[in-house]
Design a protein around this motif. Structure first.
Motif, PDB file in Angstrom:
ATOM      1  N   TRP A 177      45.873 -40.228 -62.292  1.00 31.28           N
ATOM      2  CA  TRP A 177      46.635 -40.715 -63.445  1.00 31.28           C
ATOM      3  C   TRP A 177      46.821 -39.611 -64.482  1.00 31.28           C
ATOM      4  O   TRP A 177      47.905 -39.465 -65.065  1.00 31.28           O
ATOM      5  CB  TRP A 177      45.918 -41.908 -64.074  1.00 31.28           C
ATOM      6  CG  TRP A 177      44.632 -41.559 -64.768  1.00 31.28           C
ATOM      7  CD1 TRP A 177      43.385 -41.490 -64.198  1.00 31.28           C
ATOM      8  CD2 TRP A 177      44.452 -41.202 -66.138  1.00 31.28           C
ATOM      9  NE1 TRP A 177      42.437 -41.122 -65.127  1.00 31.28           N
ATOM     10  CE2 TRP A 177      43.065 -40.932 -66.336  1.00 31.28           C
ATOM     11  CE3 TRP A 177      45.305 -41.087 -67.224  1.00 31.28           C
ATOM     12  CZ2 TRP A 177      42.527 -40.561 -67.560  1.00 31.28           C
ATOM     13  CZ3 TRP A 177      44.773 -40.716 -68.459  1.00 31.28           C
ATOM     14  CH2 TRP A 177      43.418 -40.458 -68.615  1.00 31.28           C
ATOM     15  N   HIS A 196      41.742 -48.425 -64.619  1.00 30.61           N
ATOM     16  CA  HIS A 196      42.377 -48.277 -63.310  1.00 30.61           C
ATOM     17  C   HIS A 196      42.693 -49.615 -62.665  1.00 30.61           C
ATOM     18  O   HIS A 196      42.195 -50.670 -63.080  1.00 30.61           O
ATOM     19  CB  HIS A 196      41.474 -47.448 -62.392  1.00 30.61           C
ATOM     20  CG  HIS A 196      40.158 -48.117 -62.094  1.00 30.61           C
ATOM     21  ND1 HIS A 196      40.018 -49.138 -61.175  1.00 30.61           N
ATOM     22  CD2 HIS A 196      38.907 -47.902 -62.599  1.00 30.61           C
ATOM     23  CE1 HIS A 196      38.763 -49.524 -61.112  1.00 30.61           C
ATOM     24  NE2 HIS A 196      38.055 -48.792 -61.978  1.00 30.61           N
ATOM     25  N   ASP A 229      40.150 -44.349 -58.825  1.00 28.03           N
ATOM     26  CA  ASP A 229      40.835 -43.078 -59.068  1.00 28.03           C
ATOM     27  C   ASP A 229      39.866 -41.994 -59.543  1.00 28.03           C
ATOM     28  O   ASP A 229      40.028 -41.431 -60.637  1.00 28.03           O
ATOM     29  CB  ASP A 229      41.953 -43.282 -60.097  1.00 28.03           C
ATOM     30  CG  ASP A 229      42.917 -42.093 -60.154  1.00 28.03           C
ATOM     31  OD1 ASP A 229      42.807 -41.189 -59.294  1.00 28.03           O
ATOM     32  OD2 ASP A 229      43.758 -42.062 -61.063  1.00 28.03           O
ATOM     33  N   SER A 241      50.068 -44.788 -60.551  1.00 28.88           N
ATOM     34  CA  SER A 241      49.872 -44.507 -61.977  1.00 28.88           C
ATOM     35  C   SER A 241      50.397 -43.133 -62.344  1.00 28.88           C
ATOM     36  O   SER A 241      50.955 -42.939 -63.436  1.00 28.88           O
ATOM     37  CB  SER A 241      48.388 -44.615 -62.331  1.00 28.88           C
ATOM     38  OG  SER A 241      47.615 -43.702 -61.558  1.00 28.88           O
ATOM     39  N   ARG A 276      34.829 -46.765 -64.527  1.00 29.66           N
ATOM     40  CA  ARG A 276      35.090 -47.246 -63.158  1.00 29.66           C
ATOM     41  C   ARG A 276      34.312 -48.535 -62.930  1.00 29.66           C
ATOM     42  O   ARG A 276      33.086 -48.568 -63.032  1.00 29.66           O
ATOM     43  CB  ARG A 276      34.711 -46.180 -62.144  1.00 29.66           C
ATOM     44  CG  ARG A 276      35.570 -44.919 -62.246  1.00 29.66           C
ATOM     45  CD  ARG A 276      35.040 -43.825 -61.329  1.00 29.66           C
ATOM     46  NE  ARG A 276      35.047 -44.255 -59.941  1.00 29.66           N
ATOM     47  CZ  ARG A 276      34.459 -43.571 -58.958  1.00 29.66           C
ATOM     48  NH1 ARG A 276      33.767 -42.484 -59.231  1.00 29.66           N
ATOM     49  NH2 ARG A 276      34.521 -44.018 -57.709  1.00 29.66           N
TER      50      ARG A 276
END
Length: 605
Positions: A20, A9, A15, A247, A45
């Protein structure tokens, strides 16, 4: 699903709702594919590492330790070329975009908002690049994750910068089947000020291909691709809306979704059906197979193994393009194929077709000798073309003496043009300043017209140019040279293109003289009208010189080129007379001039 989709990300919260994937699935469903289950994806993440001050770690050592990946690099280039053919997207930005202000994302537009993203936050990107302890912490976090053996790696915005850095730090068991960067700011010079360049060595044996997709109106990308800074990247420009950077918007584009689908949902290669009817090769198809055979013969005769590997890699790119056109001819054009073309599609180089009479073979061999089979790539192969011509001559069913006399003809013609003497086989033969005779470009199997309203390409058999110049104008004559009488199939030589393209006239005529002289050496009939075409072209070139001399500066590039062309034409005319290729009346006359009213007749003084 055997291949896992990994997503890195950009800035923000990482996110967590997988926007995405929602965008990607939207694009996949629109293209007729099943959506990807979230369980078949992995999106680590690392946003907390990026946003917390004081976190740092020592940079890990690269895990990519392959010493010689040159073969992998050639295969990488082949896959990149296939993507470019399949995707049908351009790499050129169009319309208004941040490319007019490439530094804007990191400098002057700090207060500008893009959806929920402020351009001010892009300082995180620079911070990652320039803060080595932070980079070390992020990379070590990613290296500690659990990955499948084969992945599709998708990286957005800041994630693309991290992914580029991560490629040579991936766990050794991981193989990247496809690398896709979207909305990447990695090419912005401002990112790299005061820091070392990311990814010093691209891991060709670990990553199958790299497609970078950017929206020219995405201010984060600066409206530019990545290839200028990262040569392994192949850029594709898409329009997903003014200032759009998300995205989901990128991955929802059908072109980007298809990049993922090709790996996640690979379609089985459809074998081209054989009609059961004996289909004869067309003349142009036979010439293409002959060109491929010649290219492989050149590769076999290159003594330097490193150069040979490079040449063979480039040749395979060319062969892939021809195979793609054959497949299109069979599927879109619905045309039955000759067995030799089926063999080529199946990965076998078919034997040279035994279709040419001796006088036709001479024309084919001369054009091959002047052809760069790996155009647009230029590789010095030294004497390999000479040995290859002899090999091809034998494969065509003729004695090696035929090949020797063809080579002698080319050498003698070249010596008559080049004051230095000798033929630089494997490099560029020059007939005049700026007029290259080698690198004529191979002949294409088919020519694809613009797509029709229904979307299918209109396919016609014939000669096509691959690469800049190709067999265009004065060199689009292979079919004509192989025919009776060696009629040159170009308007340039027969009267249409001389005013605009004197260099093309010269190229065509050098080939013509070489062919007719080789035929004479072999005691074959030759075309004595060649001298008149030389004289006509010389007259028209002289007229151009006179016209330009009235206004151009004395040393203008155009005048210099025209004078060199005229000098070469005069040398060719002298050579034709000395070698007995001119009509008897011309050879017997001490002085001659072209009759201005009837250029095909000669007045003897």
């Amino acid at each position: 699903m055997a291949v896992k989709v990994v997503f890195l990300h950009g800035i923000g919260d990482g996110d967590p709702r997988a926007g995405w994937l929602e965008g990607l699935n939207r694009g996949l469903v629109q293209a007729g594919h099943d959506p990807i289950d979230r369980a078949d994806t992995f999106a680590p993440r690392y946003s907390s590492i990026l946003s917390t001050e004081g976190i740092g770690a020592k940079m890990p050592a690269p895990t990519y330790r392959v010493k010689d990946d040159s073969a992998a690099r050639f295969e990488f280039a082949r896959r990149q070329a296939r993507i470019q053919r399949d995707l049908g997207l351009t790499s050129t930005p169009s319309g208004f975009g941040a490319h007019v202000l490439p530094e804007a994302p990191l400098n002057t537009l700090q207060g500008f908002a893009i959806g929920n993203l402020s351009a001010f936050d892009l300082t995180q990107v620079r911070r990652y690049v320039q803060n080595e302890p932070l980079r070390g912490a992020v990379l070590r976090f990613l290296m500690d994750q659990d990955y499948a053996d084969e992945i599709v790696l998708i990286a957005h915005s800041l994630g693309s910068v991290i992914a580029i850095d991560f490629l040579d730090h991936l766990p050794e068991h991981v193989h990247v089947r496809r690398f896709i960067t979207i909305g990447s700011p990695a090419a912005s010079p401002a990112l790299h000020q005061g820091s070392e360049r990311l990814l010093k060595r691209f891991p060709y044996a670990r990553v199958d291909d790299w497609s970078n997709v950017f929206n020219p109106r995405d201010i984060v990308t600066g409206g530019r691709g990545l290839a200028s800074l990262f040569p392994a990247a192949q850029d594709f420009a898409i329009d997903i809306g003014n200032l759009e950077h998300g995205s989901g918007a990128y991955l929802g584009h059908p072109g980007v979704a298809s990049l993922v689908a090709q790996i996640v949902y690979p379609s089985k290669d459809v074998a081209l059906t054989r009609s059961g009817i004996a289909v004869r090769l067309t003349d142009s198809q036979a010439s293409v197979l002959l060109m491929l055979y010649y290219g492989h013969a050149v590769a076999r005769n290159i003594k330097n193994q490193e150069v040979a590997a490079k040449y063979l890699g480039a040749l395979r790119l060319r062969q892939d393009q021809i195979i793609a056109e054959i497949e299109e001819l069979a599927t879109v054009g619905q045309q039955p194929l000759a067995e030799e073309l089926h063999q080529l599609v199946d990965g076998k180089l078919p034997p040279v077709p035994l279709l040419w009479e001796l006088h036709e073979a001479v024309g084919e061999l001369v054009v091959l000798a002047f052809t760069n089979a790996v155009d647009p790539y230029e590789i010095d192969v030294e004497q390999a073309p000479m040995r290859a011509i002899s090999e091809v001559t034998f494969a065509m069913g003729f004695s090696t003496d035929v090949g020797s006399k063809v080579l002698r003809a080319i050498e003698d013609v070249q010596k008559s043009l080049d004051r230095r003497g000798g033929v630089p086989w494997g490099r560029v033969l020059t007939a005049a300043a700026g007029v290259a005779l080698l690198a004529a470009g191979p002949v294409g199997l088919i020519a694809a017209a613009p797509a029709a309203a229904a979307g299918a390409a209109a396919i016609t058999g014939g000669l096509a140019a691959f690469g800049p110049g190709g067999m265009v104008g004065g060199l689009a004559m292979l079919g004509g040279l192989a025919g009776a009488g060696a009629a040159v199939a170009t308007s340039a030589v027969t009267g249409g293109g001389g005013e605009a393209q004197p260099a093309l006239d010269l190229k065509a005529l050098v080939l013509r003289v070489s062919v007719e002289y080789a035929r004479k050496l072999l005691d074959l009939p030759f075309d004595q009208n060649l001298w008149y075409q030389l004289a006509d072209t010389e007259t028209r070139t002289a007229a151009q010189i006179s016209r330009f001399e009235a206004f151009n500066s004395p040393n203008s590039p155009t005048l210099t080129m025209l004078r060199e062309v005229k000098d070469s034409l005069t040398r060719l005319m002298t050579f034709v007379i000395e070698q007995g290729l001119a009509p008897r009346a011309i050879a017997a006359g001490e002085n001659y001039q072209v009759d201005g009213n009837e250029p095909d007749r000669i007045a003897i003084n």
